[in-house]
Design a protein around this motif. Structure first.
Motif, PDB file in Angstrom:
ATOM      1  N   LEU A  37       0.803  -1.214   0.000  1.00 22.84           N
ATOM      2  CA  LEU A  37       0.000   0.000   0.000  1.00 22.84           C
ATOM      3  C   LEU A  37       0.838   1.268   0.000  1.00 22.84           C
ATOM      4  O   LEU A  37       0.531   2.222  -0.695  1.00 22.84           O
ATOM      5  N   GLY A 161      -4.485  -2.893  -1.889  1.00 21.81           N
ATOM      6  CA  GLY A 161      -5.130  -3.501  -0.731  1.00 21.81           C
ATOM      7  C   GLY A 161      -5.493  -4.950  -1.009  1.00 21.81           C
ATOM      8  O   GLY A 161      -5.225  -5.849  -0.209  1.00 21.81           O
ATOM      9  N   LEU A 162      -6.081  -5.180  -2.192  1.00 19.61           N
ATOM     10  CA  LEU A 162      -6.467  -6.541  -2.562  1.00 19.61           C
ATOM     11  C   LEU A 162      -5.254  -7.449  -2.661  1.00 19.61           C
ATOM     12  O   LEU A 162      -5.263  -8.586  -2.196  1.00 19.61           O
ATOM     13  N   GLU A 164      -2.338  -7.152  -1.200  1.00 19.61           N
ATOM     14  CA  GLU A 164      -1.798  -7.467   0.122  1.00 19.61           C
ATOM     15  C   GLU A 164      -2.607  -8.572   0.773  1.00 19.61           C
ATOM     16  O   GLU A 164      -2.066  -9.482   1.387  1.00 19.61           O
ATOM     17  N   LEU A 166      -4.402 -10.792  -0.765  1.00 18.14           N
ATOM     18  CA  LEU A 166      -4.303 -12.045  -1.515  1.00 18.14           C
ATOM     19  C   LEU A 166      -3.153 -12.905  -1.016  1.00 18.14           C
ATOM     20  O   LEU A 166      -3.184 -14.125  -1.118  1.00 18.14           O
ATOM     21  N   ARG A 169      -4.215 -15.445   1.285  1.00 17.52           N
ATOM     22  CA  ARG A 169      -5.259 -16.380   0.844  1.00 17.52           C
ATOM     23  C   ARG A 169      -4.638 -17.620   0.234  1.00 17.52           C
ATOM     24  O   ARG A 169      -3.502 -17.618  -0.206  1.00 17.52           O
TER      25      ARG A 169
ATOM     26  N   PHE B 121      -9.196 -18.070  -6.499  1.00 17.41           N
ATOM     27  CA  PHE B 121      -8.649 -17.364  -5.344  1.00 17.41           C
ATOM     28  C   PHE B 121      -8.388 -18.307  -4.170  1.00 17.41           C
ATOM     29  O   PHE B 121      -7.945 -17.876  -3.119  1.00 17.41           O
ATOM     30  N   ASN B 126     -11.779 -17.581   0.699  1.00 14.74           N
ATOM     31  CA  ASN B 126     -10.619 -16.884   0.145  1.00 14.74           C
ATOM     32  C   ASN B 126     -10.981 -15.911  -0.972  1.00 14.74           C
ATOM     33  O   ASN B 126     -10.131 -15.175  -1.448  1.00 14.74           O
ATOM     34  N   PRO B 128     -12.178 -12.714  -2.766  1.00 12.48           N
ATOM     35  CA  PRO B 128     -12.408 -11.329  -2.382  1.00 12.48           C
ATOM     36  C   PRO B 128     -13.721 -10.785  -2.935  1.00 12.48           C
ATOM     37  O   PRO B 128     -14.258  -9.819  -2.408  1.00 12.48           O
ATOM     38  N   GLY B 337     -14.039  -4.902  -3.524  1.00 13.38           N
ATOM     39  CA  GLY B 337     -12.639  -4.582  -3.815  1.00 13.38           C
ATOM     40  C   GLY B 337     -12.029  -3.685  -2.758  1.00 13.38           C
ATOM     41  O   GLY B 337     -10.818  -3.687  -2.562  1.00 13.38           O
ATOM     42  N   PRO B 340     -10.353  -4.946   1.744  1.00 14.52           N
ATOM     43  CA  PRO B 340      -9.053  -4.997   2.432  1.00 14.52           C
ATOM     44  C   PRO B 340      -8.650  -3.637   3.000  1.00 14.52           C
ATOM     45  O   PRO B 340      -8.127  -3.568   4.122  1.00 14.52           O
ATOM     46  N   LEU B 341      -8.935  -2.560   2.267  1.00  7.42           N
ATOM     47  CA  LEU B 341      -8.612  -1.222   2.766  1.00  7.42           C
ATOM     48  C   LEU B 341      -9.461  -0.891   3.990  1.00  7.42           C
ATOM     49  O   LEU B 341      -8.968  -0.344   4.974  1.00  7.42           O
ATOM     50  N   LYS B 344      -8.260  -2.557   6.947  1.00 16.36           N
ATOM     51  CA  LYS B 344      -7.007  -1.993   7.422  1.00 16.36           C
ATOM     52  C   LYS B 344      -7.248  -0.719   8.223  1.00 16.36           C
ATOM     53  O   LYS B 344      -6.639  -0.512   9.259  1.00 16.36           O
ATOM     54  N   TYR B 345      -8.161   0.143   7.717  1.00 16.53           N
ATOM     55  CA  TYR B 345      -8.331   1.440   8.346  1.00 16.53           C
ATOM     56  C   TYR B 345      -9.390   1.459   9.433  1.00 16.53           C
ATOM     57  O   TYR B 345      -9.502   2.411  10.177  1.00 16.53           O
TER      58      TYR B 345
END
Lengths: 200, 358
Positions: A37, A161-162, A164, A166, A169, B121, B126, B128, B337, B340-341, B344-345
């Motif tokens: 990121l 982000g995806l 990271e 992955l 996974r 995936f 798993n 996303p 999508g 993950p962000l 994180k935040y």
């Protein structure tokens, strides 16, 4: 000057005609520096900077030198625009880099390696050419460049982000790394097709 | 070997296991989808039943195929097939397709959902992106003629039947008037350049689609778009079993209400009212059954709220100003999508960690 509103221009550049998802420009940094990121964000910042600079310098060149009839009645140098843009953008960024290193070392450190890396990127040239092909005014061109760069940041941050995530996974071995990154990018691009025709 | 008595077993914590397991949750979800499936069969007849069965069967077979290709043992394949996750994807996929879908469209969708959406995936847990939605968007942009407005009316040839013959059969058998979906009609109304005409079209829309019809399901659309009532019944079941919480669907629906409500308040004549948006299209299906997918949504409550609001706003923006009549599937994929962000935040505070003083 075409009849465009500023919000329309900005939204179109960020979402509808996103440089990465819709125009497939700048794929090399998009795939190359999206593993983490923080590097993705660094690259994004460098893109904002260089893109706006590039349009700021190529717009006057296109208008006052290369456009048909700019230098004289019979002179049409528009066939030179691609090569002229590449040359100008590359040398400009080198110059800016030298100046930054001396004057604003903090910013130079922040942009780091990404500044020279992004110089010769197709997204930069693409946006510079698109800006004059859409016949935008100087100010509109700058806004278009900034918005396109924001679109690039959006794309690369989502993707980083995806990627990271992955890594944690259970991706089949044969697909781990680049292949699954391409597949993920494809699905993201499919999702962004939902914005097609927005405001149009 | 003798079994150790329960009282003497020594293990590390946790000692209290919840009753939730993958099969319990997954079987609950497709059970909760049954009312909507029944409503679809009731409205569209046997065509809907064929699509539902084909999609479910297709997903289960594709799942088995993928697991075998990935080198799992027969036992593991069997365990995965009976955990219900493939059935959920299959039913969701069917509910996202028009009743007139040709058989190959459904099967391509099932294969895409299970391969591109899930097993590339790494399979269950798993992926996303929501597999059923990956398939829907894939089909929508690959075979637009079968997935957009006009697909909801014309007949489709059955196995080995010419399209002319199918059309003739359809004319004979037709027992319900079919028309464009509410959202398509709305989009056509909005896009009229003359404001007078647009206003007239919106008024006509209001006559054609009384709220009660939208709620009960007497309208055109994808299988899962018809009956708000049936979807709400299913959602209640999920809430009751605590498979979903309010954190995603409620902010999502509120965001749609607000985003579509503002322009409506400013110009009630030229926009559909927010309730119309709430009850039409795949909004309820998406909000309760697809956005809430545990695998593809954020972990923390705050992340979930942001996730829901994001989906709601994007959906409303695509509906109001976009080129597609419906935006929920794109919106959920986009926000998938961003998960993950968001994770994180919006990390939950660590237990026992010193909080920021405010």
């Amino acid at each position: 000057m075409p009849d465009v509103t500023i919000p329309g221009l900005v939204l179109a550049a960020i979402l509808v005609n996103n440089v990465v998802f819709a125009q497939f420009l700048g794929i090399c940094p998009y795939l190359g520096v999206s593993k983490r990121l923080d590097t993705a964000l660094g690259m994004g910042m460098a893109v904002v900077f260089v893109m706006v600079m590039a349009v700021a310098i190529t717009w006057p060149i296109q208008h006052y030198l290369l456009a048909p009839g700019a230098l004289g009645e019979e002179i049409d140098l528009s066939y030179l625009s691609t090569i002229a843009f590449i040359l100008v953008i590359a040398s400009l960024v080198q110059l800016v880099e030298i100046v930054l290193k001396k004057v604003l070392p903090a910013l130079y450190q922040a942009l780091g390696i990404y500044l020279p890396l992004i110089t010769t990127n197709c997204a930069i040239l693409g946006v510079a050419i698109l800006a004059h092909r859409q016949q935008l005014s100087f100010l509109q061109g700058l806004i278009f460049a900034a918005a396109s760069a924001v679109g690039f940041i959006l794309a690369i941050m989502l993707f980083a982000g995806l990627r990271e995530s992955l890594e944690q996974r259970d991706v089949p071995e044969s697909l781990a790394g680049a292949p699954i990154a391409f597949i993920t990018a494809g699905i993201l691009a499919m999702a962004f097709m939902g914005f097609a025709g927005l405001g149009g | 070997m003798t079994e150790t008595p329960r009282e003497l077993t020594v293990t590390s914590s946790p000692h209290l296991a919840g009753e939730d397991s993958v099969p319990r949750i997954m079987h609950g979800v497709w059970l909760a989808l049954l009312p909507a499936a029944f409503a679809a069969v009731f409205v569209f007849g046997y065509q809907a039943l064929v699509v539902l069965l084909l999609a479910t069967l297709g997903c289960v077979i594709a799942e088995g195929l993928m697991l075998t290709l990935r080198g799992f043992s027969w036992k593991a394949v069997g365990r995965s097939l009976t955990d219900g996750s493939a059935i959920v994807t299959g039913v969701l996929l069917a509910l996202n397709l028009p009743a007139s879908s040709p058989w190959w469209l459904v099967l391509v969708g099932a294969l895409v959902a299970m391969s591109l959406g899930k097993h590339l995936f790494g399979g269950l847990g798993n992926n996303p992106f929501n597999p059923a939605l990956v398939a829907r968007v894939f089909l929508l942009i690959s075979f637009p003629t079968h997935m957009v407005a006009s697909a909801y009316t014309p007949p489709v040839a059955g196995f080995g039947e010419s399209s002319e013959k199918a059309a003739a059969r359809y004319e004979e058998q037709v027992d319900a008037r079919s028309y464009a979906t509410p959202l398509t009609a709305l989009q056509e109304a909005i896009e009229k350049s003359d404001p007078e005409e647009a206003r007239a079209a919106i008024a006509e829309l209001r006559r054609n689609y009384p709220m009660w019809h939208l709620f009960v399901g007497n309208i055109g659309g994808s299988l899962g778009e018809v009956s708000a009532l049936a979807l709400l019944l299913g959602a209640l079941l999920l809430f009751w079993r605590r498979s979903i919480t309010w954190h995603i669907p409620i902010p999502l629906l509120l965001a749609v209400l607000l985003t579509t409500g503002l322009p409506w308040l400013l110009a009630p004549d030229s926009f559909a009212n927010p309730l119309f948006h709430l009850l039409s299209g795949g909004l309820l299906l998406g909000a309760f059954f697809m956005a809430t997918d545990m695998v593809t949504s954020p972990v923390s409550p705050r992340g979930m709220v942001v996730f829901g609001v994001g989906i709601g706003v994007i959906t409303a923006v695509i509906r109001l100003w976009g080129g597609y009549p419906e935006g929920i599937s794109f919106a959920i994929l986009m926000m998938n999508g961003a998960v993950p962000l968001l994770d994180k935040y919006f990390k939950p505070a660590k237990f026992g960690a010193a909080g920021r003083r405010t």
